[in-house]
Design an enzyme around this catalytic site. Structure first.
Site, PDB file in Angstrom:
ATOM      1  N   TYR A  37       0.829  -1.202   0.000  1.00 37.05           N
ATOM      2  CA  TYR A  37       0.000   0.000   0.000  1.00 37.05           C
ATOM      3  C   TYR A  37       0.872   1.263   0.000  1.00 37.05           C
ATOM      4  CZ  TYR A  37      -3.620  -3.311   1.492  1.00 37.05           C
ATOM      5  OH  TYR A  37      -4.475  -4.377   1.598  1.00 37.05           O
ATOM      6  N   HIS A 103      -0.044 -12.025   1.488  1.00 35.32           N
ATOM      7  CA  HIS A 103      -1.029 -11.194   0.797  1.00 35.32           C
ATOM      8  C   HIS A 103      -1.663 -11.930  -0.376  1.00 35.32           C
ATOM      9  CE1 HIS A 103      -1.813  -6.644  -0.115  1.00 35.32           C
ATOM     10  NE2 HIS A 103      -2.891  -7.359  -0.271  1.00 35.32           N
TER      11      HIS A 103
END
Length: 316
Positions: A37, A103
């Site tokens: 991110y 992830h």
């Protein structure tokens, strides 16, 4: 994620810090970030904004899907996981992450090896619990056989039902928490998407088939009926979606993202809703039988997803 990644230009550090602080003030106890991110900037934001209040929340971050040599990509090798984790600890300004997750599944590396890297990190005192994101029931079982998995993240909302194929039941069976991301469907279920004229070229929805063109125009018909139902029951569309997710089971926890303090406060109002099962049945009926068209990811993004898909979904 919303503060630093995927939906256009990131918010200012000041605005991001104000929102995160308000979330803690209102009793939010779980903050989820990732190395990806903002290329690590979201982890840096948390360090500056809320790490001095660490005792008030569970800190979650993720590895494997990251910026590798300046490009977004997957690397589930133990070496890459260790490198990403050490970078995350530095960016977050801490020596311990409560929940650390893979992830995505790197299909070039057995998931047992990737989980093994997290086990060693736990033994070294760098992380607490181990999690997974967007992985199938089969992969979850393989990972869980190496070390108990604490939580599995996947997209889940009234319009994205893939976890119902197998993952939700697997998590319930194995005692794993399920973390529902994008529970308001990337803005679709909070009256934030009315056309595909997104403000930024960097908006991730531009590459998602169900958020553009004829697919979106079709989908907004069902969304209109859904919005009317929310009005009928005295809730906002976002609150209705979150109440639906919260009703899926005690092991299901939604993590709505937002950049706006008013929306944060609105989202938390879902906790005060008391809705009859017939309302949830109406929601299911609105989005059943082709109510939503288009794959949830582009072909390139779907290639990185291990979660089960419905028949014909890739070609929808």
């Amino acid at each position: 994620m919303n503060l630093s990644h995927a939906y256009g230009h990131p918010v200012s550090e000041e605005d991001g810090a104000a929102l995160l602080g308000r979330a803690l003030d209102l009793g939010v106890t779980f903050l989820d970030t990732a190395a990806l991110y903002g290329g690590g900037n979201n982890e840096r934001l948390l360090a500056k904004a809320v790490m001095h209040r660490r005792a008030q929340f569970t800190l979650s971050s993720k590895c494997v899907l990251d910026m590798h040599d300046g490009k977004r990509g997957l690397d589930g090798s133990p070496t890459a996981i260790a490198r990403t984790l050490d970078g995350a600890l530095q960016r977050l300004g801490t020596d311990y992450i409560d929940l650390y997750s893979l992830h995505r599944l790197d299909r070039n590396v057995p998931v047992e090896e990737s989980v093994g890297a997290l086990v060693r990190a736990k033994e070294a005192g760098k992380i607490g619990a181990i999690g997974l994101s967007e992985m199938s029931a089969e992969t979850i079982r393989r990972a869980h056989a190496v070390h108990p998995i604490a939580a599995v993240q996947s997209e889940y909302s009234p319009v994205v039902r893939n976890p119902e194929i197998a993952v939700l039941d697997t998590c319930r069976e194995l005692g794993i928490g399920f973390v529902a991301f994008s529970p308001v469907a990337r803005g679709l279920l909070c009256d934030a998407v009315r056309d595909d004229a997104y403000e930024s070229d960097n908006d991730i929805r531009r590459a998602m088939p169900r958020f553009t063109g004829e697919n979106l125009r079709h989908n907004l018909i069902a969304v209109g009926a859904y919005n009317a139902l929310a009005l009928q029951v005295g809730a906002t569309p976002a609150q209705l979606a979150l109440a639906w997710v919260l009703a899926r089971g005690n092991h299901v926890v939604p993590i709505p993202g937002t950049r706006n303090i008013a929306h944060l406060e609105e989202n938390l109002g879902a906790l005060d809703l008391t809705l009859d099962a017939s309302v949830f049945a109406e929601i299911d009926a609105i989005f059943a039988d082709g109510g939503i068209r288009g794959p949830r990811y582009s072909a390139a993004m779907q290639a990185q997803i291990d979660t089960e898909i419905f028949p014909g979904e890739e070609l929808a």
